[in-house]
Every structure is written in C-alpha cells, then in structure tokens.
Scaffold this motif. Structure first.
Motif, PDB file in Angstrom:
ATOM      1  N   ARG A 219     -44.041 -54.758   6.113  1.00  0.00           N
ATOM      2  CA  ARG A 219     -43.003 -55.319   6.980  1.00  0.00           C
ATOM      3  C   ARG A 219     -42.618 -54.315   8.068  1.00  0.00           C
ATOM      4  O   ARG A 219     -42.621 -53.108   7.841  1.00  0.00           O
ATOM      5  CB  ARG A 219     -41.763 -55.675   6.133  1.00  0.00           C
TER       6      ARG A 219
ATOM      7  N   ASP B 218     -42.504 -59.605   9.601  1.00  0.00           N
ATOM      8  CA  ASP B 218     -41.447 -59.745   8.603  1.00  0.00           C
ATOM      9  C   ASP B 218     -41.963 -60.605   7.459  1.00  0.00           C
ATOM     10  O   ASP B 218     -43.137 -60.997   7.445  1.00  0.00           O
ATOM     11  CB  ASP B 218     -40.164 -60.325   9.218  1.00  0.00           C
TER      12      ASP B 218
ATOM     13  N   ILE C  29     -47.301 -60.145   3.555  1.00  0.00           N
ATOM     14  CA  ILE C  29     -46.454 -59.076   4.089  1.00  0.00           C
ATOM     15  C   ILE C  29     -45.650 -58.464   2.946  1.00  0.00           C
ATOM     16  O   ILE C  29     -44.955 -59.171   2.215  1.00  0.00           O
ATOM     17  CB  ILE C  29     -45.506 -59.597   5.186  1.00  0.00           C
TER      18      ILE C  29
ATOM     19  N   ALA D 259     -42.839 -55.523   1.515  1.00  0.00           N
ATOM     20  CA  ALA D 259     -41.676 -54.702   1.863  1.00  0.00           C
ATOM     21  C   ALA D 259     -41.510 -53.650   0.780  1.00  0.00           C
ATOM     22  O   ALA D 259     -41.198 -53.981  -0.375  1.00  0.00           O
ATOM     23  CB  ALA D 259     -40.424 -55.559   1.976  1.00  0.00           C
TER      24      ALA D 259
END
Length: 292
Positions: A36, A102, A131, A133
């Motif tokens: 991200r 994102d 994605i 994070a």
C-alpha cells in the motif's frame, strides 16, 4: 473418424489464420503482491506483425480505467475508478503506471489489445494483484507478571499490529517454536509433550478496524515449571514473531519471565523490548552468558 478429421483440419486452419493475420500478446506483467502507498507499472507487450494497432484497453474487475488509441489526441485517456490512480505521463501503449496504491487497488487487471480494420483482432490477458498493508509496529506481548512461583499459571497474549492480510503469529520458548499447526479458533490445543504443564495456544478470531486492516491475538498458556527456566538465571525467554505473505516481512517481540527463586529482589524499570528481573550484578553476568 471423419468428424475428428474435420475438427483437426479446422483447428489447423485457425492456427494458420492466426499466424498469417498476426497480433500476438507476448507478455502481461502484473505483480501478484504490492505494498500500500507504493506505485506500480503494469506492462502489456504485444506483436502486431501485419496488423495496425487500434487500441489498448486496461480494466480492473471489469471496469475500464485506461485506454490508448493512437488516432486520438491525446492518445492516452484515463477513466475514474476507486483504487486506481493513473499517471498519464508514465503510461503508453505498452504500459500503465498507477500511483499510491491502496486496499481498493486489489483486483483482477485485464489488458485488451485490438487491431485496426479490416482484421479487427483482439488479444486479452488478465492477472490478479493483491495490495498488502504492513503493520506499523511489532507484535505486543501482554499479561506478563514480574515473578512467578513454582506451578503458577503463565497467561500471555501476543497481539499483532493492524495489517492486510492479517499477520501470522508464532510463539517461541527459550528459542524453540511452539507448534501451532493444529490450533483452531477459540480452542486451547496442547502443543507440548506434557499436556499438564503446557504450553497451550489459544487462537482468537481476527478483528477488523475502521481502515479495513486486521489484527489478531495468539495466547500462550502454561505452568511455571522448573523445566522451562534456566537454572543459573532462574528465567525463561519468550518471543512472539509476526510474519506476512510472500514479502517475508518479519518482526518480533521478546520478553524474559523471571522465577521467584532469584538471589536478589532488586527489580529494574518496566519492560521495553526485554524484561530483566534480576539484580544489577546478575544482569551483567546474564548478559555475557547470553551473548556467548
């Protein structure tokens, strides 16, 4: 038999037609995982051979977000789509650059290459990009007491920092991994040879925060038995690690549990990365032994 021969000839003619007409999609490069807030360049390489390019179209989950038509001015155009921010200056007929990915950027990306009239050929390829994070902090160990008497229950929790996907937690006791291959949610499974003393693991369900990130807690339950404690230091080292995905992200939190059978009752300040519950003199001796 005749039907099989006709089908074979038909397929051969199709293959020959494809070879003569041209337009081959040579490569689609879409990474399977990206972090991200990072950028990514997706590539779609093709060979027109005897054809003329009409358009390149990029889709995410069936919705177009970028189109390149050589006859248009400008040739490259973007279309608003949640999770997709196209950098037109670094995009062309063979690639498209996306900025500041994102969580909504996860999805299936498809490239469609089409040739001009009179052939009107189209080649398509797609791939999924996830994605990730990473957690901002190391996992945290809670439930630690300053000292434990023989037989006292040791109830510790290791909680990961929010991430996507959720991190995988692992406990270690004195450097040895506590097997968690058979644990299930909301159950306590004995993982040591001695089921009376433990260790036991408790896996809790992941929790989703407001950002859509997840964190999870893995409990460690055991009895404070002498076999777990170093005979010289009267202590036991526990460690919890968190790892995630193919990126091999890995962090840890270590702490030292002290037996009540120490030679001194002096206790230093609160735990930071390690908990040392020994006297000042014993601390330096222990530190040298551990380094060796």
């Amino acid at each position: 038999m005749a039907a099989e021969f006709v089908a074979t000839v038909f397929l051969a003619l199709l293959a020959l037609l494809h070879t003569v007409c041209g337009l081959k999609l040579l490569m689609l490069r879409v990474p399977s995982q990206k972090l991200r807030a990072h950028d990514v360049t997706l590539k779609c390489m093709y060979d027109l051979e005897n054809s003329t390019l009409y358009s390149i179209q990029w889709y995410k989950d069936g919705s177009m977000f970028y189109r390149f038509v050589p006859a248009d001015e400008p040739p490259g155009q973007m279309f608003p789509l949640p999770g997709v921010s196209v950098d037109l200056q670094h995009s062309s007929d063979s690639q498209v650059t996306l900025r500041l990915l994102d969580l909504e950027s996860s999805g299936t990306y498809r490239c469609e290459v089409s040739s001009e009239a009179p052939k009107f050929l189209t080649e398509v390829a797609e791939a999924y990009m996830n994605i990730m994070a990473l957690p901002k902090d190391a996992p945290k160990i809670t439930g630690m007491r300053l000292k434990y008497n023989e037989g006292d229950p040791i109830n510790l929790n290791c909680t990961s920092s929010p991430s996507k996907p959720v991190a995988v937690l692992t406990w270690f006791i004195n450097g040895n991994q506590v097997d968690n291959s058979d644990i299930s949610q909301r159950r306590i499974i004995p993982t040591g040879k001695d089921s009376k003393d433990g260790p036991f693991l408790t896996q809790y369900r992941p929790v989703v925060d407001d950002e859509g990130l997840e964190y999870v807690t893995l409990g460690l339950r055991m009895a404070a038995k002498k076999k777990f404690f170093n005979t010289l230091l009267h202590s036991m080292k526990v460690k919890c690690t968190a790892s995630m995905g193919q990126l091999m992200w890995h962090v840890k939190h270590e702490a030292r549990i002290q037996s009540a059978n120490t030679a001194s009752s002096q206790i230093p300040g609160p735990e930071k990365c390690h908990v040392w519950l020994v006297s000042v003199v014993t601390f330096f001796i222990a530190h040298k032994l551990l380094d060796s």
